[in-house]
Scaffold this motif. Structure first.
Motif, PDB file in Angstrom:
ATOM      1  N   UNK A  27       0.754  -1.155   0.019  1.00  0.00           N
ATOM      2  CA  UNK A  27       0.104  -0.071  -0.023  1.00  0.00           C
ATOM      3  C   UNK A  27       0.904   1.102   0.018  1.00  0.00           C
ATOM      4  N   UNK A  28       0.434   2.448  -0.609  1.00  0.00           N
ATOM      5  CA  UNK A  28       0.975   3.649  -0.629  1.00  0.00           C
ATOM      6  C   UNK A  28      -0.085   4.653  -0.891  1.00  0.00           C
ATOM      7  N   UNK A  29       0.005   5.767  -0.417  1.00  0.00           N
ATOM      8  CA  UNK A  29      -0.871   6.757  -0.769  1.00  0.00           C
ATOM      9  C   UNK A  29      -0.581   7.329  -2.084  1.00  0.00           C
ATOM     10  N   UNK A  30      -1.661   7.430  -2.926  1.00  0.00           N
ATOM     11  CA  UNK A  30      -1.172   7.714  -4.317  1.00  0.00           C
ATOM     12  C   UNK A  30      -1.906   8.954  -4.817  1.00  0.00           C
ATOM     13  N   UNK A  31      -1.194  10.172  -4.361  1.00  0.00           N
ATOM     14  CA  UNK A  31      -1.598  11.545  -5.155  1.00  0.00           C
ATOM     15  C   UNK A  31      -1.058  11.407  -6.376  1.00  0.00           C
ATOM     16  N   UNK A  32      -1.870  11.636  -7.265  1.00  0.00           N
ATOM     17  CA  UNK A  32      -1.274  11.518  -8.716  1.00  0.00           C
ATOM     18  C   UNK A  32       0.118  12.356  -9.119  1.00  0.00           C
ATOM     19  N   UNK A  33       0.948  11.608  -9.387  1.00  0.00           N
ATOM     20  CA  UNK A  33       2.263  12.163  -9.742  1.00  0.00           C
ATOM     21  C   UNK A  33       2.080  13.259 -10.790  1.00  0.00           C
ATOM     22  N   UNK A  34       1.191  13.052 -11.696  1.00  0.00           N
ATOM     23  CA  UNK A  34       1.171  14.020 -12.753  1.00  0.00           C
ATOM     24  C   UNK A  34       0.245  15.223 -12.267  1.00  0.00           C
ATOM     25  N   UNK A  72       4.399  14.835  -2.210  1.00  0.00           N
ATOM     26  CA  UNK A  72       4.118  14.024  -0.980  1.00  0.00           C
ATOM     27  C   UNK A  72       4.105  12.835  -1.401  1.00  0.00           C
ATOM     28  N   UNK A  73       3.514  12.257  -2.656  1.00  0.00           N
ATOM     29  CA  UNK A  73       3.464  10.846  -3.078  1.00  0.00           C
ATOM     30  C   UNK A  73       4.829  10.355  -3.287  1.00  0.00           C
ATOM     31  N   UNK A  98       7.847  15.025   4.343  1.00  0.00           N
ATOM     32  CA  UNK A  98       6.403  15.082   3.932  1.00  0.00           C
ATOM     33  C   UNK A  98       5.570  15.866   4.664  1.00  0.00           C
ATOM     34  N   UNK A  99       5.697  15.626   6.045  1.00  0.00           N
ATOM     35  CA  UNK A  99       4.879  16.251   6.907  1.00  0.00           C
ATOM     36  C   UNK A  99       5.071  17.900   7.147  1.00  0.00           C
ATOM     37  N   UNK A 100       6.622  17.986   7.126  1.00  0.00           N
ATOM     38  CA  UNK A 100       6.791  19.651   6.974  1.00  0.00           C
ATOM     39  C   UNK A 100       6.462  20.316   5.921  1.00  0.00           C
ATOM     40  N   UNK A 101       6.483  19.834   4.724  1.00  0.00           N
ATOM     41  CA  UNK A 101       6.211  20.416   3.559  1.00  0.00           C
ATOM     42  C   UNK A 101       4.517  20.586   3.360  1.00  0.00           C
ATOM     43  N   UNK A 102       3.802  19.628   3.727  1.00  0.00           N
ATOM     44  CA  UNK A 102       2.409  19.218   3.392  1.00  0.00           C
ATOM     45  C   UNK A 102       1.459  19.397   4.571  1.00  0.00           C
ATOM     46  N   UNK A 103       1.718  19.502   5.683  1.00  0.00           N
ATOM     47  CA  UNK A 103       1.219  19.529   6.804  1.00  0.00           C
ATOM     48  C   UNK A 103      -0.036  20.713   6.690  1.00  0.00           C
ATOM     49  N   UNK A 104       0.274  21.888   6.284  1.00  0.00           N
ATOM     50  CA  UNK A 104      -0.495  23.014   6.316  1.00  0.00           C
ATOM     51  C   UNK A 104      -1.683  22.631   5.393  1.00  0.00           C
ATOM     52  N   UNK A 105      -1.409  22.051   4.166  1.00  0.00           N
ATOM     53  CA  UNK A 105      -2.433  21.854   3.322  1.00  0.00           C
ATOM     54  C   UNK A 105      -3.256  20.791   3.798  1.00  0.00           C
ATOM     55  N   UNK A 106      -2.567  19.789   4.379  1.00  0.00           N
ATOM     56  CA  UNK A 106      -3.404  18.684   4.685  1.00  0.00           C
ATOM     57  C   UNK A 106      -4.280  19.061   5.804  1.00  0.00           C
ATOM     58  N   UNK A 107      -4.169  19.826   6.890  1.00  0.00           N
ATOM     59  CA  UNK A 107      -5.053  20.578   7.502  1.00  0.00           C
ATOM     60  C   UNK A 107      -6.216  21.385   7.077  1.00  0.00           C
ATOM     61  N   UNK A 108      -5.898  22.072   5.944  1.00  0.00           N
ATOM     62  CA  UNK A 108      -7.012  22.756   5.407  1.00  0.00           C
ATOM     63  C   UNK A 108      -7.803  21.693   4.685  1.00  0.00           C
ATOM     64  N   UNK A 109      -7.404  20.574   4.239  1.00  0.00           N
ATOM     65  CA  UNK A 109      -8.290  19.739   3.493  1.00  0.00           C
ATOM     66  C   UNK A 109      -9.118  18.853   4.718  1.00  0.00           C
ATOM     67  N   UNK A 110      -8.515  18.674   5.659  1.00  0.00           N
ATOM     68  CA  UNK A 110      -9.178  17.794   6.678  1.00  0.00           C
ATOM     69  C   UNK A 110     -10.250  18.735   7.478  1.00  0.00           C
ATOM     70  N   UNK A 111     -10.047  19.968   7.355  1.00  0.00           N
ATOM     71  CA  UNK A 111     -11.098  20.888   8.094  1.00  0.00           C
ATOM     72  C   UNK A 111     -12.264  21.061   6.877  1.00  0.00           C
ATOM     73  N   UNK A 128      -4.891  14.970  -2.095  1.00  0.00           N
ATOM     74  CA  UNK A 128      -3.444  14.271  -1.809  1.00  0.00           C
ATOM     75  C   UNK A 128      -2.714  14.528  -0.660  1.00  0.00           C
ATOM     76  N   UNK A 129      -2.601  15.775  -0.178  1.00  0.00           N
ATOM     77  CA  UNK A 129      -1.767  16.145   0.918  1.00  0.00           C
ATOM     78  C   UNK A 129      -2.402  15.694   2.129  1.00  0.00           C
ATOM     79  N   UNK A 130      -3.549  15.523   2.340  1.00  0.00           N
ATOM     80  CA  UNK A 130      -4.367  14.970   3.507  1.00  0.00           C
ATOM     81  C   UNK A 130      -3.859  13.342   3.535  1.00  0.00           C
ATOM     82  N   UNK A 131      -3.999  12.666   2.307  1.00  0.00           N
ATOM     83  CA  UNK A 131      -3.807  11.299   2.387  1.00  0.00           C
ATOM     84  C   UNK A 131      -2.431  10.811   2.585  1.00  0.00           C
ATOM     85  N   UNK A 132      -1.515  11.853   2.030  1.00  0.00           N
ATOM     86  CA  UNK A 132      -0.038  11.486   2.200  1.00  0.00           C
ATOM     87  C   UNK A 132       0.442  11.922   3.439  1.00  0.00           C
TER      88      UNK A 132
END
Length: 324
Positions: A27-34, A72-73, A98-111, A128-132
């Motif tokens: 298993x791996x989170x799969x935010x689309x690479x492209x 992140x992927x 991954x967390x340092x670069x994308x936690x802020x965006x992940x927090x917005x998605x979660x909210x 993608x950010x929340x998932x990864x």
């Protein structure tokens, strides 16, 4: 001039990304690479290795930390690979990046969510950010747990469950799974001092593991594997049961097509057996009756080359219990 050359290099090679799926995780989170929606940050302080550099280390030499294109992927994929190698240092490097670069965006998605995102795969990949980030925290927990660093593992699992509940991870076999739910299972294992392995979470794998636990007289293991089977597949099994008015009989393939019904009925029968062996008559009776009442048309394949019927076997077991 050097600055512009560096920018040209990033623009040319910064989109080269590798997905490295850990075999034992599957298993791996799969935010689309492209996906153009995900930026490709290249922090200057980590420019020691060029993005896209995928050269393999020499045999016996630890792979250097390589953040690739910083997506992140990519980072999550590299973390899975490091986890498969029991390389906790690299796991932490990739997951923390991954967390340092994308936690802020992940927090917005979660909210922005009140439940798990649903719909098409593309609609779920949009998070993608929340998932990864959720997946990265799960990988951290797994690395710490493997190193017997229980407090650190609990911290990672709990942060995932609290802050990134609705993250989802893509399994290359074709479905999404929920890191927060898996983290809860791992916390339960730590509390119980157990280490249940759900494998690829398929119903057939879970039932096989339940049979093995029954043979080992491991009641807790039977409960873990059968309850997981019920949690994931009881709904599908009930739909299959409702569609039938008799046992499927046309062919072996036709019978196998009712896989969820077959495996859920079998799992409940195994649970009944485990409870009966443990002298828990009421629990055994409940499991056997549920096979009969809810999953009557389930069938179980015997490796000897035939199907047998868990509901009929459950009825026989109830007769045995009545005579106890």
């Amino acid at each position: 001039m050097k600055k512009w050359l560096g920018l040209f290099f990033v623009a040319t090679f910064g989109l080269c990304a590798m997905k490295v799926f850990a075999d034992d995780q599957g298993a791996v989170s799969a935010a689309k690479m492209a996906s153009e929606s995900q930026p490709v940050p290249v922090p200057q302080e980590d420019a020691g290795q060029a993005p896209g550099d995928t050269s393999e280390p020499a045999a016996g030499v630890k792979a250097p930390i390589n953040f690739g294109d910083y997506r992140s992927s990519t980072l999550a994929a590299k973390a899975w690979g490091a986890l498969a190698q029991n390389d906790i240092e690299s796991v932490l490097a990739y997951t923390n990046k991954c967390i340092s670069l994308y936690a802020a965006q992940a927090n917005k998605m979660q909210a922005g969510l009140k439940d798990y995102a649903s719909g098409t795969n593309d609609e779920i990949f949009k998070y993608w950010a929340l998932n990864d980030v959720a997946t990265s925290l799960y990988i951290q927990g797994e690395a710490y747990r493997a190193a017997n660093m229980k407090d650190e593992a609990k911290e990672a699992y709990n942060k995932l469950m609290k802050d990134y509940t609705f993250g989802q991870a893509w399994d290359p076999k074709g479905w999404f799974w929920k890191p927060a739910a898996a983290a809860k299972e791992k916390l339960d294992m730590i509390a119980a001092g157990a280490n249940w392995d759900f494998g690829d979470y398929s119903s057939s794998t879970l039932v096989q593991k339940a049979w093995a636990a029954l043979a080992a007289n491991d009641l807790k293991g039977v409960e873990a594997y059968t309850n997981k089977t019920l949690e994931l597949y009881a709904g599908k099994a009930k739909d299959m049961q409702a569609s039938l008015k008799e046992y499927p009989w046309e062919s072996k393939e036709k019978t196998f097509s009712y896989w969820a019904l077959n495996d859920v009925g079998t799992a409940l029968f195994i649970m009944g057996e485990a409870y009966q062996n443990a002298g828990k008559k009421d629990e055994a009776t409940g499991a056997y009756k549920r096979v009969i009442n809810e999953f009557f048309y389930s069938q179980c394949w015997d490796p000897g080359g035939w199907f047998w019927k868990p509901s009929e076997a459950a009825q026989q077991k109830l007769g045995e219990l009545d005579n106890v």
